[in-house]
Design a protein around this motif. Structure first.
Motif, PDB file in Angstrom:
ATOM      1  N   TYR A 133       1.025  -1.007   0.044  1.00 37.02           N
ATOM      2  CA  TYR A 133      -0.378  -0.104   0.210  1.00 37.02           C
ATOM      3  C   TYR A 133       1.175   1.333   0.300  1.00 37.02           C
ATOM      4  O   TYR A 133       2.069   0.947  -0.109  1.00 37.02           O
ATOM      5  N   VAL A 134       0.582   2.343  -0.191  1.00 36.95           N
ATOM      6  CA  VAL A 134       1.365   3.851  -0.186  1.00 36.95           C
ATOM      7  C   VAL A 134       0.178   4.212   1.439  1.00 36.95           C
ATOM      8  O   VAL A 134      -1.042   4.406   1.705  1.00 36.95           O
ATOM      9  N   PRO A 135       1.323   5.364   1.915  1.00 37.89           N
ATOM     10  CA  PRO A 135       1.171   6.081   2.810  1.00 37.89           C
ATOM     11  C   PRO A 135      -0.043   6.504   2.553  1.00 37.89           C
ATOM     12  O   PRO A 135      -0.751   7.179   3.879  1.00 37.89           O
ATOM     13  N   VAL A 136      -0.089   7.588   1.559  1.00 35.67           N
ATOM     14  CA  VAL A 136      -1.285   9.161   1.040  1.00 35.67           C
ATOM     15  C   VAL A 136      -1.286   8.832  -0.192  1.00 35.67           C
ATOM     16  O   VAL A 136      -1.102   8.716  -0.646  1.00 35.67           O
ATOM     17  N   GLU A 173       5.309  13.735   4.469  1.00 37.05           N
ATOM     18  CA  GLU A 173       6.540  12.846   3.391  1.00 37.05           C
ATOM     19  C   GLU A 173       6.139  12.592   2.305  1.00 37.05           C
ATOM     20  O   GLU A 173       6.784  12.796   1.316  1.00 37.05           O
ATOM     21  N   ALA A 174       4.865  13.326   2.008  1.00 37.39           N
ATOM     22  CA  ALA A 174       3.794  12.916   0.720  1.00 37.39           C
ATOM     23  C   ALA A 174       3.723  14.879  -0.234  1.00 37.39           C
ATOM     24  O   ALA A 174       3.615  15.073  -1.004  1.00 37.39           O
ATOM     25  N   GLY A 175       4.858  15.728   0.311  1.00 31.17           N
ATOM     26  CA  GLY A 175       5.180  16.482   0.095  1.00 31.17           C
ATOM     27  C   GLY A 175       3.518  17.382   0.398  1.00 31.17           C
ATOM     28  O   GLY A 175       3.520  18.470  -0.324  1.00 31.17           O
ATOM     29  N   ILE A 176       2.871  17.077   1.236  1.00 31.78           N
ATOM     30  CA  ILE A 176       2.143  18.431   1.965  1.00 31.78           C
ATOM     31  C   ILE A 176       2.508  19.146   2.609  1.00 31.78           C
ATOM     32  O   ILE A 176       2.468  17.947   4.201  1.00 31.78           O
ATOM     33  N   ALA A 177       2.617  20.411   3.001  1.00 34.45           N
ATOM     34  CA  ALA A 177       2.577  21.110   4.196  1.00 34.45           C
ATOM     35  C   ALA A 177       1.516  21.181   4.778  1.00 34.45           C
ATOM     36  O   ALA A 177       0.233  20.526   4.867  1.00 34.45           O
ATOM     37  N   LEU A 178       1.952  20.817   6.727  1.00 38.84           N
ATOM     38  CA  LEU A 178       0.852  20.927   7.513  1.00 38.84           C
ATOM     39  C   LEU A 178       0.033  21.973   7.438  1.00 38.84           C
ATOM     40  O   LEU A 178      -0.953  22.151   7.808  1.00 38.84           O
ATOM     41  N   ASP A 179       0.573  23.817   6.571  1.00 35.79           N
ATOM     42  CA  ASP A 179      -0.107  24.550   6.970  1.00 35.79           C
ATOM     43  C   ASP A 179      -0.897  24.751   6.009  1.00 35.79           C
ATOM     44  O   ASP A 179      -2.326  25.059   5.735  1.00 35.79           O
ATOM     45  N   ARG A 180      -1.060  23.433   4.811  1.00 36.08           N
ATOM     46  CA  ARG A 180      -2.299  23.023   3.785  1.00 36.08           C
ATOM     47  C   ARG A 180      -3.482  22.720   4.399  1.00 36.08           C
ATOM     48  O   ARG A 180      -4.434  22.333   4.040  1.00 36.08           O
ATOM     49  N   ILE A 220      -7.820  13.979   5.772  1.00 32.85           N
ATOM     50  CA  ILE A 220      -7.236  14.853   5.674  1.00 32.85           C
ATOM     51  C   ILE A 220      -8.516  16.275   4.855  1.00 32.85           C
ATOM     52  O   ILE A 220      -7.491  15.418   3.913  1.00 32.85           O
ATOM     53  N   ALA A 221      -8.834  16.908   5.009  1.00 34.41           N
ATOM     54  CA  ALA A 221      -9.179  18.046   3.812  1.00 34.41           C
ATOM     55  C   ALA A 221      -7.900  19.142   3.655  1.00 34.41           C
ATOM     56  O   ALA A 221      -7.382  19.696   5.091  1.00 34.41           O
ATOM     57  N   ILE A 222      -7.053  19.147   3.120  1.00 33.09           N
ATOM     58  CA  ILE A 222      -5.949  20.136   2.215  1.00 33.09           C
ATOM     59  C   ILE A 222      -6.683  20.878   1.094  1.00 33.09           C
ATOM     60  O   ILE A 222      -7.020  20.915   0.213  1.00 33.09           O
ATOM     61  N   ALA A 223      -5.745  21.900   1.037  1.00 37.28           N
ATOM     62  CA  ALA A 223      -5.982  23.390   0.534  1.00 37.28           C
ATOM     63  C   ALA A 223      -4.999  23.088  -0.655  1.00 37.28           C
ATOM     64  O   ALA A 223      -3.808  22.431  -0.178  1.00 37.28           O
ATOM     65  N   ASP A 224      -5.777  23.892  -1.541  1.00 37.38           N
ATOM     66  CA  ASP A 224      -4.948  23.781  -3.359  1.00 37.38           C
ATOM     67  C   ASP A 224      -3.579  24.350  -2.641  1.00 37.38           C
ATOM     68  O   ASP A 224      -3.521  25.617  -1.931  1.00 37.38           O
TER      69      ASP A 224
END
Length: 152
Positions: free
Chosen positions: A24-27, A78-85, A148-152
């Motif tokens: 599987y993949v983590p995210v 790790e998936a390249g998603i900044a936590l501020d998003r 988790i909802a992520i902003a663009d």
């Protein structure tokens, strides 16, 4: 205040993201939602194992759930998603390795839930499931997954 600054203020250091233990993949991000695979509890690099109601205390179970929450955040990074998003922690699913007579799974899951509130404030308030199971991968005491909802 940025989430990185909030983590520093709280004295929280995220662990290194764990590699998947199976196929599987983590995210996975789809339609603005990050689906984070179930994360196991690592404390000081060691997997927290055991069973609630048998050889793991409620307090240790809560700490294990918190460690799972930290790993969720590490996987996002790790998936390249900044936590501020992070727009909103939508849902957590907590799986608690527990005996048949142990009924405090929601209290164990609070370890991860309270972490999300602490870091993200109202954006960390979420829906949740807390389920008792007879076994978890690698003998882990707790596993937590997230949407988790992520902003663009």
């Amino acid at each position: 205040m940025s989430i990185e600054a909030r983590l520093a203020e709280l004295g929280i250091e995220l662990p290194k993201a764990a590699a998947p233990v199976a196929a599987y993949v983590p995210v996975v991000v789809a339609n603005g939602l990050a689906h984070v695979s179930g994360q196991l509890p690592f404390v000081d690099g060691q997997l927290v194992t055991g069973r609630l109601g048998e050889d793991v205390s409620l307090e240790d179970g809560q700490a294990a759930a918190r460690a799972c929450g930290l790993m969720i955040l590490s996987q996002l990074q790790e998936a390249g998603i900044a936590l501020d998003r992070v727009e909103r922690v939508v849902k957590l699913g907590a799986f608690v390795n527990s005996t048949a007579d142990f009924t405090d799974q929601p209290k164990v899951a609070n370890g991860a839930s309270e972490l999300m509130f602490e870091i993200f404030g109202d954006k960390g308030r979420h829906a949740r499931a807390a389920v008792g199971v007879p076994a978890l991968p690698l003998g882990a005491a707790v596993e937590v997954d997230a949407v988790i909802a992520i902003a663009d």
